[in-house]
Structures are given as structure tokens and as C-alpha cells.
Enzyme design. Structure first.
Site, PDB file in Angstrom:
ATOM      1  N   SER A 132       0.839  -1.205   0.000  1.00 30.02           N
ATOM      2  CA  SER A 132       0.000   0.000   0.000  1.00 30.02           C
ATOM      3  C   SER A 132       0.875   1.257   0.000  1.00 30.02           C
ATOM      4  O   SER A 132       0.562   2.248  -0.659  1.00 30.02           O
ATOM      5  CB  SER A 132      -0.905   0.002   1.239  1.00 30.02           C
ATOM      6  N   THR A 158       1.923 -10.264 -10.824  1.00 28.88           N
ATOM      7  CA  THR A 158       1.058 -11.025 -11.739  1.00 28.88           C
ATOM      8  C   THR A 158       1.745 -11.130 -13.096  1.00 28.88           C
ATOM      9  O   THR A 158       2.306 -10.149 -13.585  1.00 28.88           O
ATOM     10  CB  THR A 158      -0.295 -10.291 -11.900  1.00 28.88           C
ATOM     11  N   GLY A 340     -24.635 -27.495   0.817  1.00 26.18           N
ATOM     12  CA  GLY A 340     -23.465 -28.387   0.861  1.00 26.18           C
ATOM     13  C   GLY A 340     -22.756 -28.476  -0.481  1.00 26.18           C
ATOM     14  O   GLY A 340     -21.516 -28.548  -0.554  1.00 26.18           O
ATOM     15  N   GLU A 363      -4.014  -4.167  -6.961  1.00 25.79           N
ATOM     16  CA  GLU A 363      -4.189  -2.843  -7.601  1.00 25.79           C
ATOM     17  C   GLU A 363      -4.783  -1.827  -6.618  1.00 25.79           C
ATOM     18  O   GLU A 363      -5.588  -0.967  -6.978  1.00 25.79           O
ATOM     19  CB  GLU A 363      -4.968  -2.962  -8.910  1.00 25.79           C
TER      20      GLU A 363
HETATM   21  N1  CAA Z   1      -2.519  10.399 -10.573  1.00 20.90           N
HETATM   22  C1  CAA Z   1      -1.523  11.292 -10.714  1.00 20.90           C
HETATM   23  N2  CAA Z   1      -0.698  11.635  -9.692  1.00 20.90           N
HETATM   24  C2  CAA Z   1      -0.914  11.030  -8.493  1.00 20.90           C
HETATM   25  C3  CAA Z   1      -1.923  10.087  -8.290  1.00 20.90           C
HETATM   26  C4  CAA Z   1      -2.754   9.777  -9.395  1.00 20.90           C
HETATM   27  N3  CAA Z   1      -3.748   8.888  -9.288  1.00 20.90           N
HETATM   28  N4  CAA Z   1      -1.867   9.652  -7.016  1.00 20.90           N
HETATM   29  C5  CAA Z   1      -0.859  10.313  -6.437  1.00 20.90           C
HETATM   30  N5  CAA Z   1      -0.273  11.147  -7.329  1.00 20.90           N
HETATM   31  C6  CAA Z   1       0.820  12.077  -7.103  1.00 20.90           C
HETATM   32  C7  CAA Z   1       0.444  13.113  -6.044  1.00 20.90           C
HETATM   33  O1  CAA Z   1      -0.260  14.190  -6.647  1.00 20.90           O
HETATM   34  C8  CAA Z   1       1.785  13.526  -5.515  1.00 20.90           C
HETATM   35  O2  CAA Z   1       2.392  14.422  -6.416  1.00 20.90           O
HETATM   36  P1  CAA Z   1       3.082  15.809  -5.888  1.00 20.90           P
HETATM   37  O3  CAA Z   1       4.086  15.373  -4.860  1.00 20.90           O
HETATM   38  O4  CAA Z   1       3.693  16.368  -7.126  1.00 20.90           O
HETATM   39  O5  CAA Z   1       1.983  16.628  -5.308  1.00 20.90           O
HETATM   40  C9  CAA Z   1       2.597  12.226  -5.584  1.00 20.90           C
HETATM   41  O6  CAA Z   1       1.955  11.397  -6.561  1.00 20.90           O
HETATM   42  C10 CAA Z   1       2.640  11.490  -4.267  1.00 20.90           C
HETATM   43  O7  CAA Z   1       1.283  11.242  -3.912  1.00 20.90           O
HETATM   44  P2  CAA Z   1       0.806  11.017  -2.414  1.00 20.90           P
HETATM   45  O8  CAA Z   1       1.437  12.043  -1.520  1.00 20.90           O
HETATM   46  O9  CAA Z   1      -0.662  10.885  -2.441  1.00 20.90           O
HETATM   47  O10 CAA Z   1       1.498   9.602  -2.113  1.00 20.90           O
HETATM   48  P3  CAA Z   1       1.316   8.627  -0.897  1.00 20.90           P
HETATM   49  O11 CAA Z   1       2.657   8.102  -0.538  1.00 20.90           O
HETATM   50  O12 CAA Z   1       0.482   9.250   0.180  1.00 20.90           O
HETATM   51  O13 CAA Z   1       0.551   7.363  -1.564  1.00 20.90           O
HETATM   52  C11 CAA Z   1      -1.315   6.093  -2.308  1.00 20.90           C
HETATM   53  C12 CAA Z   1      -0.645   7.468  -2.200  1.00 20.90           C
HETATM   54  C13 CAA Z   1      -2.666   6.389  -2.934  1.00 20.90           C
HETATM   55  C14 CAA Z   1      -1.489   5.438  -0.958  1.00 20.90           C
HETATM   56  C15 CAA Z   1      -0.469   5.185  -3.228  1.00 20.90           C
HETATM   57  O14 CAA Z   1       0.735   4.817  -2.612  1.00 20.90           O
HETATM   58  C16 CAA Z   1      -1.207   3.950  -3.676  1.00 20.90           C
HETATM   59  O15 CAA Z   1      -2.014   4.004  -4.601  1.00 20.90           O
HETATM   60  N6  CAA Z   1      -0.921   2.788  -3.037  1.00 20.90           N
HETATM   61  C17 CAA Z   1      -1.454   1.504  -3.517  1.00 20.90           C
HETATM   62  C18 CAA Z   1      -0.518   0.931  -4.534  1.00 20.90           C
HETATM   63  C19 CAA Z   1      -1.183  -0.062  -5.424  1.00 20.90           C
HETATM   64  O16 CAA Z   1      -2.285   0.128  -5.940  1.00 20.90           O
HETATM   65  N7  CAA Z   1      -0.458  -1.138  -5.683  1.00 20.90           N
HETATM   66  C20 CAA Z   1      -0.910  -2.140  -6.614  1.00 20.90           C
HETATM   67  C21 CAA Z   1       0.261  -2.895  -7.150  1.00 20.90           C
HETATM   68  S1  CAA Z   1       0.118  -3.327  -8.840  1.00 20.90           S
HETATM   69  C22 CAA Z   1      -0.869  -4.691  -8.909  1.00 20.90           C
HETATM   70  O17 CAA Z   1      -1.487  -5.083  -7.972  1.00 20.90           O
HETATM   71  C23 CAA Z   1      -0.993  -5.269 -10.262  1.00 20.90           C
HETATM   72  C24 CAA Z   1      -1.322  -6.706 -10.248  1.00 20.90           C
HETATM   73  O18 CAA Z   1      -0.476  -7.513 -10.089  1.00 20.90           O
HETATM   74  C25 CAA Z   1      -2.704  -7.148 -10.494  1.00 20.90           C
END
Ligand code: CAA
Length: 380
Positions: A132, A158, A340, A363
Site C-alpha cells: 500500500s 502477476t 453443501g 491494484e
Molecule cells: N494520478 C496522478 N498523480 C498522483 C496520483 C494519481 N492517481 N496519485 C498520487 N499522485 C501524485 C500526487 O499528486 C503527488 O504528487 P506531488 O508530490 O507532485 O503533489 C505524488 O503522486 C505522491 O502522492 P501522495 O502524496 O498521495 O502519495 P502517498 O505516498 O500518500 O501514496 C497512495 C498514495 C494512494 C497510498 C499510493 O501509494 C497507492 O495508490 N498505493 C497503492 C498501490 C497499489 O495500488 N499497488 C498495486 C500494485 S500493482 C498490482 O497489484 C498489479 C497486479 O499484479 C494485479
């Protein structure tokens, strides 16, 4: 507001439905039991244009819209959710990412074979300590002339064992936090790149999920996607679209659960009548159908916004949060209706539950979707 699908969208849905019934259904149970990757099916999906559905035709894609893509994933996932995620990762994360932000050379070299299904792609963001908390990347890439030297481990990837190319997020400048992450296209077979561990999973067992290890891998500079430091935003923006694919996968599982429950409740007799005659069963079916409709509308809305070039991150997070939840609920209710029989592996519904659960995790977990949604609500 128009709720009708276009002729092309209906045709794609029908093609996907027929493919799933003819090509996937006969072997889905066995592949789940054996944890066997669907090599032949993925090859055929490529030939149908389903591995690069939204990529432009000039780069080997089918040039279709996001709604068509969503409909195809739903139909495939109704029968085989493992195939659904294999498709979703290749389409939404890999092809989309390269098409949006890759160089012309990268599109020629990688997007064309990925979109035509000649190559398979994977997306490597997660790490042992960066699930996360995705910006906490320990994998590092250090510039050395015209190369980067890549070291680190990626988890829960994946398609990882079968992928020909992997999009790898890595820290290029630790002092810059999330602005110090970059994305690289890494080819299978380069020295130092290995598949470290295959996971034994609860569900989606015929898709492969592995750890990847990079030990002094030399990656040419031209394989970096976008500027140095663009990698975290690349991952976030790509995942916004990926979440529509996973919502569609969950929707397919939910629909399959309802379909199985309707069939079973009309056939199974208790107290001298089909169990569908009992209100206890009827109300379960009504609730399942209503939740599925709501989930479908949320998912279609996210896809329509993306297609219209409007902001869709919030809608995609809502679609994934809700649809993954109702997929788990629908699978549980399907087991309850089957009694069942629902608990044994001979019937399909226990697999629906095992497959549905992951949609609340990958994701972005449901907790992360809530974080994305609440941040958007509280922004102003
Ligand atoms: N679009 C564009 N920019 C974005 C964004 C988005 N959706 N989300 C964040 N950003 C940008 C922010 O604007 C910020 O930019 P600035 O510093 O320039 O302002 C920068 O990214 C950092 O953002 P945050 O401060 O919000 O970052 P955070 O550390 O607090 O994390 C989070 C945010 C939403 C928790 C993120 O870490 C997240 O989405 N975590 C989950 C990760 C995830 O989905 N992993 C899946 C793995 S892939 C997978 O599962 C594929 C598979 O195998 C099926």
C-alpha cells in the site's frame, strides 16, 4: 444519458462470451486445480486482439474503446477470472502505460509485440515493504553511463513468471521521495534478472504470481519511461485505469455467482418445490442482482469518463471498491444458496469466492481505495 451499447461493443462482448465458453470453460477447473498458466488461451486472446484492446492499431492494438475492453474482461472473468487478470495487467497497466508515456522507439520495440499478444507484460511496483505504501521503493537504479544498474526484489507480480517484459519501478534518487522513482522496461533473460518465488494462492490459481529478483541488471537508458523521477506518477496514473479492469474482473465473478444461483435454485427441490419458490432465496437473488447493477453502472461510469478524457481516478476507485465487495458478497451468497454442494470443489461457486477475494486486495486494497476517495472528497 444513453444506456445502449454500440454495435461494436456488443460484437466484442459476444466474441468474448463465445471465446470464454468454447475455449476457457472446458479446462478452467483443471487449470485451477493444477495451478497451470493458460498459455494456449493467452495466445488465442492475442490473436483476437484482446491483449492490446485499447492500443492504437498502428502499434498492433485493436484500437477499441474502454467500454469494449470492460465488456470483454467481464465475459472472460465470468468463466475464468485468472485469464481476466492476465488480460487486465497486459492491457491496462503495460500496453496503456507504454502507449501513453513511452517513446516512439519503445512503442515500436515493445508495444507492438505486447499488443498483438506475441509478448506478455508484467507490472512490478510492489515490494516486501512497499505494498500500500507504494512510494517506499527499496529497489534502486543507479545511473552508469548509458545504463542503469538495477538491484532489488519485487513481490506479488502477476504474469511475472511468464512475462517477456516487466515494467519495473525503482528509486533513482532517494532524497526526492516519490519524485525520485523511475520506471524501466526490463526484458526477461537479461543477466541478473530471475524469478525468485512462485506464490501458492487461495484463488486465481492459474495466473502466476511471483517474486522477481534483480541483481546488478544493466538496463539501457533508452528503456526508462519518461523523465527520471516520473515513475511514481506513472504507476499511479496507470493504476487508475487498471482499477477499471479489476472492477470488470470482479463484476464478471459476481455475474457468474448470480447466474449459477439462478440456475441452481430453479432446479434444486426442497419440501416438494424448487428452492427458488422460497422467499428466503428470492430475496438473496434480488439483492445480488441489484448490487451487480449498481456495480456495473459505477464501472461503466469510470470507463466512460476515461474514454471522454475526463478525470476518472475517483470513479475508478469507487468502482473497484464497490464491485470487489459485492463480488465477494455474491460468491458467499451463491455458496449459501448451493448449500453443501456450494462447499465442494465439483461445483463452481467455491472458486468464485476464492477468485473474488483478491479483487479487494490487488491494484490497491479496499482501504487504499477509500483513502483515494476520501482525499478527493476533502481536497478543497
Ligand atoms: N494520478 C496522478 N498523480 C498522483 C496520483 C494519481 N492517481 N496519485 C498520487 N499522485 C501524485 C500526487 O499528486 C503527488 O504528487 P506531488 O508530490 O507532485 O503533489 C505524488 O503522486 C505522491 O502522492 P501522495 O502524496 O498521495 O502519495 P502517498 O505516498 O500518500 O501514496 C497512495 C498514495 C494512494 C497510498 C499510493 O501509494 C497507492 O495508490 N498505493 C497503492 C498501490 C497499489 O495500488 N499497488 C498495486 C500494485 S500493482 C498490482 O497489484 C498489479 C497486479 O499484479 C494485479
Amino acid at each position: 444519458m444513453n444506456f445502449d451499447f454500440t454495435e461494436t461493443q456488443l460484437m466484442i462482448r459476444e466474441t468474448a462470451r463465445k471465446f470464454a465458453e468454447d475455449e476457457l470453460a472446458p479446462s478452467t477447473i483443471e487449470r485451477d486445480e493444477q495451478e497451470e498458466f493458460p498459455h494456449e488461451a493467452v495466445k488465442k486472446l492475442g490473436e483476437l486482439g484482446f491483449m492490446g484492446m485499447m492500443a492504437p492499431e498502428q502499434y498492433g492494438g485493436a484500437g477499441l474503446d474502454t467500454i469494449s475492453y470492460l465488456l470483454a474482461i467481464v465475459e472472460i472473468s465470468k468463466v475464468d477470472a485468472s485469464c481476466g487478470v492476465i488480460m487486465s495487467v497486459n492491457n491496462s497497466l503495460v500496453c496503456y502505460g507504454i502507449n501513453e508515456w513511452g517513446s516512439e522507439e519503445q512503442k515500436q520495440k515493445y508495444l507492438i509485440p505486447l499488443a498483438t499478444g506475441k509478448m506478455l507484460g508484467a507490472f512490478a511496483l510492489s515490494e516486501p515493504e512497499a505494498g500500500s505504501d507504494a512510494s517506499n521503493q527499496r529497489t534502486i537504479a543507479v545511473r552508469d553511463g548509458n545504463y542503469y544498474v538495477l538491484n532489488g526484489t519485487k513481490n506479488w507480480i502477476t504474469n511475472g513468471a511468464n512475462a517477456d517484459v516487466v515494467l519495473v519501478m525503482a528509486t533513482t534518487d532517494k532524497s526526492k521521495g516519490s519524485h525520485g522513482v523511475s520506471t524501466f522496461i526490463v526484458e526477461k533473460g537479461i543477466p541478473g534478472f530471475s524469478v525468485a518465488k512462485k506464490e501458492k494462492k487461495l484463488g486465481i490459481r492459474s495466473s502466476d504470481t511471483v517474486s522477481l529478483s534483480f541483481l546488478d541488471c544493466r538496463i539501457p537508458v533508452e528503456n526508462r519511461i519518461g523523465e527520471e523521477g516520473f515513475g511514481f506518477k506513472f504507476a499511479m496514473r496507470t493504476l487508475d485505469g487498471g482499477r477499471i479492469g479489476i472492477a470488470a474482473q470482479a463484476l464478471g465473478i459476481a455475474k457468474a455467482s448470480l447466474h449459477a444461483s439462478l440456475n441452481y435454485s430453479k432446479q434444486r427441490k426442497a419440501f416438494d418445490q424448487p428452492i427458488a419458490a422460497f422467499q428466503a432465496i428470492q430475496f438473496k437473488l434480488a439483492d445480488m442482482a441489484t448490487k451487480i447493477d449498481a456495480a456495473e453502472l459505477l464501472t461503466l461510469k469510470a470507463a466512460a469518463l476515461k474514454e471522454a478524457g475526463k478525470p476518472y481516478a475517483l470513479a475508478a476507485a469507487m468502482a473497484k471498491l464497490y464491485t470487489s465487495k459485492i463480488a465477494v458478497d455474491a460468491a458467499l451468497e451463491a455458496i449459501q444458496i448451493h448449500g453443501g454442494y456450494g462447499y465442494v470443489r465439483e461445483y463452481l461457486v467455491e472458486r468464485y469466492l476464492r477468485d473474488a477475494k483478491i479483487t479487494e486486495i490487488y491494484e490497491g486494497t479496499s482501504e487504499i481505495q477509500r483513502l483515494v476517495i476520501s482525499r478527493a472528497l476533502l481536497k478543497d
